[in-house]
Design a protein around this motif. Sequence first.
Motif: not given
Length: 245
Positions: A39-46
Motif C-alpha cells: 500500500g506504499k505507492s497507493t498512499t503516495l498517489m492518494a
Amino acid sequence: MIEVRDLRVRYGTRTVAHVPELDVGAGECVAVVGESGSGKSTTLMALLGLTEGAEVSGHVRVCGVDVLTAPERRLREIRGARVALVMQSPQAALSPTTRLGVLMRRALDLHGVDAGERAMAEAVEAVLLDPAILRRYPHEVSGGQAQRFAIALALALGAEAVLADEPTSALDVTVQAEVVGVLRRLREERGLALLLVSHDLALVSTIADRVLVMKDGEVVESGAAARVLAEPSHPYTRELLEALP
C-alpha cells in the motif's frame, strides 16, 4: 507540509491502504516501508489525488490544500509547482526525442514559472550535474543522472515537498548513495519536506527521521527511525530487518 489523518483508499469493498496518521514538516524526511503490495505507492498517489477509480476518505492536506475536497484545477496548481513526484524510473516519463533542457522549459512554462537559463542551470547544479546535461536526450544519460534531473526539475519549479517513490531501486549501490546524498543535502539546506517510499531499510536508515511500516494496506508500526530500525516492536518489522543481506 503534509498532514494525513485516517486516510483510507478503497477499490470496491477492499481497503488497499489505511494510514491513521502521517505528518511531514519542512526539512523532515519520513519513510514509508514495506514489501511490494503493502500500500506504499497507493498512499503516495492518494496524497496527490491521483488514485483514479478509488474511493478515498479521511483528511489529507498537502502544502495547505485539502486534497480530498479541492477541485481538480486547484490540485493542478500545486502538483509539480509546490509538491513534486519523483518516480522509480524517470527515464520512462521523459520524451526520448526531446532534449532535457526543452523538457524542463516546457514544465516551467506549464506551471507559469518565469525562470531563465541561469536558473535552470542552477537547479541542475544543485543536484551535482553539469548544466551541459540540458543539451542531452534522455537516452544519453544514466539512470542516476535521469533521477537527479527529475529532482532538479522539482527544484526549478520551486517545489516545497517531494514525494519519492522507490527513487533508487533501479540504480546500483554507488549511484544510490549519490541520489540519497543529494536528497539529504536538499532537505537540510533548503528545508525540503521529503516523503520517501521504499522497501530498502538500509537506505531508509541513512536519511529518514521517522518511519511508517505497512503490511497488507495497514500501518503496523511507526515512530522515530532510530527506534523502529534498532528496536522494532512488530514481528513484521523484525522480519523485514532480518531479511536484509
